[in-house]
Design an enzyme around this catalytic site. Structure first.
Site, PDB file in Angstrom:
ATOM      1  N   CYS A   1      26.894   1.047  -3.206  1.00  0.00           N
ATOM      2  CA  CYS A   1      28.275   1.011  -2.730  1.00  0.00           C
ATOM      3  C   CYS A   1      28.757  -0.434  -2.642  1.00  0.00           C
ATOM      4  O   CYS A   1      28.099  -1.271  -2.026  1.00  0.00           O
ATOM      5  CB  CYS A   1      28.334   1.694  -1.368  1.00  0.00           C
ATOM      6  SG  CYS A   1      29.847   1.402  -0.449  1.00  0.00           S
ATOM      7  N   GLU A   2      29.885  -0.710  -3.229  1.00  0.00           N
ATOM      8  CA  GLU A   2      30.403  -2.075  -3.203  1.00  0.00           C
ATOM      9  C   GLU A   2      30.985  -2.460  -1.844  1.00  0.00           C
ATOM     10  O   GLU A   2      31.195  -3.635  -1.574  1.00  0.00           O
ATOM     11  CB  GLU A   2      31.455  -2.286  -4.293  1.00  0.00           C
ATOM     12  CG  GLU A   2      32.765  -1.587  -4.067  1.00  0.00           C
ATOM     13  CD  GLU A   2      33.769  -1.840  -5.177  1.00  0.00           C
ATOM     14  OE1 GLU A   2      34.970  -1.832  -4.874  1.00  0.00           O
ATOM     15  OE2 GLU A   2      33.361  -2.048  -6.331  1.00  0.00           O
ATOM     16  N   HIS A   3      31.205  -1.491  -0.987  1.00  0.00           N
ATOM     17  CA  HIS A   3      31.785  -1.788   0.323  1.00  0.00           C
ATOM     18  C   HIS A   3      30.740  -2.170   1.365  1.00  0.00           C
ATOM     19  O   HIS A   3      31.044  -2.932   2.292  1.00  0.00           O
ATOM     20  CB  HIS A   3      32.593  -0.602   0.834  1.00  0.00           C
ATOM     21  CG  HIS A   3      33.691  -0.214  -0.093  1.00  0.00           C
ATOM     22  ND1 HIS A   3      33.796   1.051  -0.642  1.00  0.00           N
ATOM     23  CD2 HIS A   3      34.714  -0.936  -0.619  1.00  0.00           C
ATOM     24  CE1 HIS A   3      34.845   1.096  -1.437  1.00  0.00           C
ATOM     25  NE2 HIS A   3      35.412  -0.094  -1.442  1.00  0.00           N
ATOM     26  N   HIS A   4      29.518  -1.607   1.246  1.00  0.00           N
ATOM     27  CA  HIS A   4      28.490  -1.860   2.252  1.00  0.00           C
ATOM     28  C   HIS A   4      27.158  -2.322   1.646  1.00  0.00           C
ATOM     29  O   HIS A   4      26.213  -2.582   2.383  1.00  0.00           O
ATOM     30  CB  HIS A   4      28.245  -0.597   3.084  1.00  0.00           C
ATOM     31  CG  HIS A   4      29.470  -0.144   3.810  1.00  0.00           C
ATOM     32  ND1 HIS A   4      30.297   0.846   3.319  1.00  0.00           N
ATOM     33  CD2 HIS A   4      30.025  -0.566   4.971  1.00  0.00           C
ATOM     34  CE1 HIS A   4      31.303   1.020   4.155  1.00  0.00           C
ATOM     35  NE2 HIS A   4      31.168   0.178   5.177  1.00  0.00           N
TER      36      HIS A   4
ATOM     37  N   GLN B   1      32.119   5.317  -6.552  1.00  0.00           N
ATOM     38  CA  GLN B   1      31.812   6.511  -7.344  1.00  0.00           C
ATOM     39  C   GLN B   1      32.949   6.839  -8.306  1.00  0.00           C
ATOM     40  O   GLN B   1      32.715   7.251  -9.441  1.00  0.00           O
ATOM     41  CB  GLN B   1      31.547   7.697  -6.413  1.00  0.00           C
ATOM     42  CG  GLN B   1      31.108   8.946  -7.158  1.00  0.00           C
ATOM     43  CD  GLN B   1      30.682  10.054  -6.216  1.00  0.00           C
ATOM     44  OE1 GLN B   1      30.166   9.797  -5.135  1.00  0.00           O
ATOM     45  NE2 GLN B   1      30.901  11.284  -6.637  1.00  0.00           N
TER      46      GLN B   1
ATOM     47  N   HIS C   1      26.205   9.438  -0.024  1.00  0.00           N
ATOM     48  CA  HIS C   1      26.474   8.034   0.249  1.00  0.00           C
ATOM     49  C   HIS C   1      25.817   7.658   1.569  1.00  0.00           C
ATOM     50  O   HIS C   1      26.199   8.178   2.626  1.00  0.00           O
ATOM     51  CB  HIS C   1      27.982   7.773   0.332  1.00  0.00           C
ATOM     52  CG  HIS C   1      28.668   7.884  -0.990  1.00  0.00           C
ATOM     53  ND1 HIS C   1      29.207   6.789  -1.629  1.00  0.00           N
ATOM     54  CD2 HIS C   1      28.888   8.939  -1.805  1.00  0.00           C
ATOM     55  CE1 HIS C   1      29.738   7.174  -2.778  1.00  0.00           C
ATOM     56  NE2 HIS C   1      29.562   8.477  -2.902  1.00  0.00           N
TER      57      HIS C   1
ATOM     58  N   CYS D   1      26.129   4.976   3.142  1.00  0.00           N
ATOM     59  CA  CYS D   1      27.092   4.295   4.017  1.00  0.00           C
ATOM     60  C   CYS D   1      27.803   5.310   4.913  1.00  0.00           C
ATOM     61  O   CYS D   1      28.269   4.953   5.993  1.00  0.00           O
ATOM     62  CB  CYS D   1      28.101   3.479   3.207  1.00  0.00           C
ATOM     63  SG  CYS D   1      29.042   4.423   2.009  1.00  0.00           S
TER      64      CYS D   1
END
Length: 185
Positions: A75-78, A116, A144, A146
């Site tokens: 995940c690019e956010h976490h 995703q 996910h 996250c």
């Protein structure tokens, strides 16, 4: 070769979160993490893009070709994993692709920080561009971490994304229905 700059930064992160990177069990952790990053983020290196084996469709095969594979991404956010099943289908026109190449396309695009939604589109767009088929369908069903380990903490929930192109987009289409049924197998 492991990037020493990444090793240094991981070492610093270990210290900043309150652990001792020199204690027993942690002494090579920064190097291991740096090596893992090189492996799981190999999608940033264009030289790792799979060479696609494409064949002429000399038999004029015009039915759905379907593959189900497993994937892992980050995940690019976490910067935490998401993973699940990738369902890929295409209806050939003049070209066929080697079956293992479908898996390699998924693995290549998954090997970088991702969403995703983007991953789903990158897989479909690659097949659409390279094969020029009558249609492409990609569906990802993923968990996910996250969402499971932090935040709402909803274990075993799945996110489903899809990208349909060509004949899969036609309304009241048996081809789309066949694809959707195959994703339930």
């Amino acid at each position: 070769m492991i990037n020493p700059y990444i090793v240094e930064k991981i070492y610093d992160i270990i210290k900043l979160i309150g652990d001792n990177p020199e204690r027993e069990g942690m002494q090579q952790t920064a190097e291991r993490v740096a090596g893992m990053y090189e492996e799981i983020f190999k999608g940033y290196n264009k030289e790792n893009k799979p060479k696609l084996t494409v064949f002429n469709n000399t038999e004029h095969y015009d039915q759905m070709i379907f593959d189900k594979t497993y994937f892992y991404s980050m995940c690019e956010h976490h910067i935490i994993p998401f993973f699940g099943n990738a369902f890929i289908a295409y209806i050939p026109n003049k070209k066929l692709i080697g079956l293992s190449k479908l898996n390699r396309i998924v693995d290549f695009y998954a090997a970088k920080l991702q969403t995703q939604e983007r991953l789903t589109h990158e897989i479909a767009n690659e097949l659409w561009k390279e094969l020029k088929p009558k249609g492409v369908a990609v569906m990802l069903k993923a968990r996910h971490l996250c969402k499971e380990m932090r935040g709402v903490k909803k274990q075993n929930s799945k996110m489903i994304t899809s990208c349909l192109k060509g004949v899969f987009l036609e309304k009241d289409n048996n081809v789309r229905n066949e694809f959707l049924k195959m994703t339930e197998l």
